[in-house]
Design an enzyme around this catalytic site. Structure first.
Site, PDB file in Angstrom:
ATOM      1  N   GLY A   1      36.718  41.902  37.250  1.00  0.00           N
ATOM      2  CA  GLY A   1      38.168  41.927  37.033  1.00  0.00           C
ATOM      3  C   GLY A   1      38.695  40.526  36.815  1.00  0.00           C
ATOM      4  N   ASN A   2      40.002  40.353  36.900  1.00  0.00           N
ATOM      5  CA  ASN A   2      40.579  39.011  36.809  1.00  0.00           C
ATOM      6  C   ASN A   2      41.835  38.946  37.667  1.00  0.00           C
ATOM      7  OD1 ASN A   2      42.981  39.656  35.071  1.00  0.00           O
ATOM      8  ND2 ASN A   2      41.344  40.314  33.694  1.00  0.00           N
ATOM      9  N   HIS A   3      42.441  37.756  37.733  1.00  0.00           N
ATOM     10  CA  HIS A   3      43.545  37.533  38.680  1.00  0.00           C
ATOM     11  C   HIS A   3      44.911  38.003  38.198  1.00  0.00           C
ATOM     12  CE1 HIS A   3      41.121  35.406  41.522  1.00  0.00           C
ATOM     13  NE2 HIS A   3      40.712  34.553  40.609  1.00  0.00           N
TER      14      HIS A   3
END
Ligand code: CTP
Length: 400
Positions: A210-212
């Site tokens: 995923g990412n932030h």
């Protein structure tokens, strides 16, 4: 008259500030509004039904059933209203609203409503400052409600501090401003498709890449577009953001592939697209059926390219005005312009991770907007204001 024929449903809950509702009702009616009053059972200890029904020229309801055994239809009441005002809104009523605890007519009506909701809290200063109340007020704003902050002064307890319900004049001013600004709905009749948040690419049943991205920017854009009258489809990856607006339909997705499929269900009808999602560029080639065990010292996961949603939209563009985002760390403008061209966009919003206050999980953002013919830089602002700047700029381009 600024409130001519506006239908306002006032929900009174049990606080001493309920005495101010008599004055508020008289003044709203003088401004042309139609008023329907609902009361919680506790409110009746503070203000009389007879006074309020006389002033509002309508029966006041407090129960699901009236004395003559007729059912007070909360759905009809909710759909009748152009706006709902919860005033005074006690800590208890606020908590019930935020958590859907539907044990009286006021909450059932609130939960059935699609119109804007205004909340004028009133309580003692420590109750107001309590993290639980503050969290509920923040949640109310996340739901898209308009919180009219309590004022500071002498309280019924004898203490002094913030907790007094806003004065009727303040509440009326806010209504007048709201209805005045809602007349200028520049995106009425337009369909705006927005992508938001991160995507999660599954590795096995418990893990993902995923990412932030928090989704805050996309949700702020959805709210701003809906406030201008647009019909908004918000396709969002996993996020803790919440939104509740009659013009916004949220379509939750998980992976880039899900987002791609959902987006293309709506793309043909869209007039404007804003791709603010941080879509994962790659996903694991295989998703393990069982949880991967740590048997070896190293693990290699083969990744394959995800579909580029925005690029595909650009290639299929007809009437749509396409807005992309670029988050860069170096040679920012050059990279953003390359994306503008490669994805056939009308404008691109550039964020630099080098800018303090911009980027993931922040409430603020600092952007530069680029088109084929120029660029405009904006100062550091709250994401809701940034959303308005982006829409103002897009509308300017559309008028050219
Ligand atoms: N985007 C998209 N689908 C993807 C990747 C990106 O729709 N698979 C959109 C994003 O929502 C954003 C824009 O494309 O509006 C730019 O995304 P970015 O990932 O920065 O661009 P890339 O072309 O993937 O370039 P980079 O090599 O910098 O990752």
């Amino acid at each position: 008259m600024p409130l001519q024929e506006k239908k306002i449903l006032i929900c009174v809950s049990g606080g001493i500030a309920a005495y101010k509702i008599n004055i508020l009702v008289r003044q709203l009616i003088k401004q042309g509004a139609e008023i329907q009053i609902l009361m919680t059972p506790a409110a009746q200890h503070f203000v009389s039904k007879l006074t309020l029904s006389t002033l509002s020229k309508r029966p006041v309801f407090s129960d699901f059933y009236s004395e003559n055994d007729t059912w007070n239809n909360h759905v009809e009441l909710a759909l009748w209203a152009d706006a709902i005002l919860m005033a005074p809104c006690t800590a208890n009523t606020l908590a019930k609203m935020m958590h859907g605890q539907c044990d009286n007519l006021v909450i059932a009506t609130y939960l059935s409503a699609k119109c804007p909701v205004f909340i004028a809290p009133a309580m003692d200063l420590d109750m107001y400052q309590h993290p639980s109340t503050q969290q509920n007020l923040a949640l109310a704003e996340d739901f898209g409600h308009i919180v009219i902050p309590a004022e500071t002064g002498e309280l019924a307890s004898g203490l002094s501090g913030q907790g007094r319900m806003a004065e009727p004049e303040t509440i009326i001013d806010i209504f007048c401003q709201y209805f005045e600004s809602s007349k200028k709905k520049s995106l009425t009749g337009k369909k705006v498709l927005i992508t938001a948040g991160p995507t999660y690419e599954a590795i096995d049943p418990v893990r993902f890449i995923g990412n932030h991205s928090s989704g805050k920017m996309g949700f702020a854009l959805a709210k701003a577009a809906a406030e201008r009258g647009a019909e908004v489809i918000l396709v969002s990856g996993p996020t803790s953001e919440l939104i509740n607006h009659q013009n916004i339909r949220v379509c939750p997705v998980i992976s880039a592939k899900d987002m791609y499929e959902e987006v293309f269900k709506h793309y043909d009808q869209a007039d404007m697209v804003i791709a603010s999602a941080a879509v994962a560029d790659y996903a694991p080639k295989e998703i393990a059926v069982q949880k991967i065990k740590k048997n070896d010292d190293s693990l290699t996961i083969e990744l394959v390219k995800n579909p580029d949603i925005l690029k595909t939209m650009g290639a299929q563009k007809k009437k749509q005005f396409l807005i992309g985002f670029a988050l860069e760390t170096n040679d920012e403008e050059e990279h953003a312009l390359q994306k503008l061209q490669k994805k056939n966009l009308d404008m691109i919003v550039l964020n630099s991770l080098r800018d303090e206050g911009a980027g993931f999980k922040k409430d603020t953002n600092k952007i530069k907007i680029l088109t084929q013919s120029g660029a405009r830089e904006f100062s550091l602002k709250h994401k809701q204001e940034v959303a308005r700047d982006i829409l103002d700029f897009a509308e300017e381009q559309l008028l050219k």
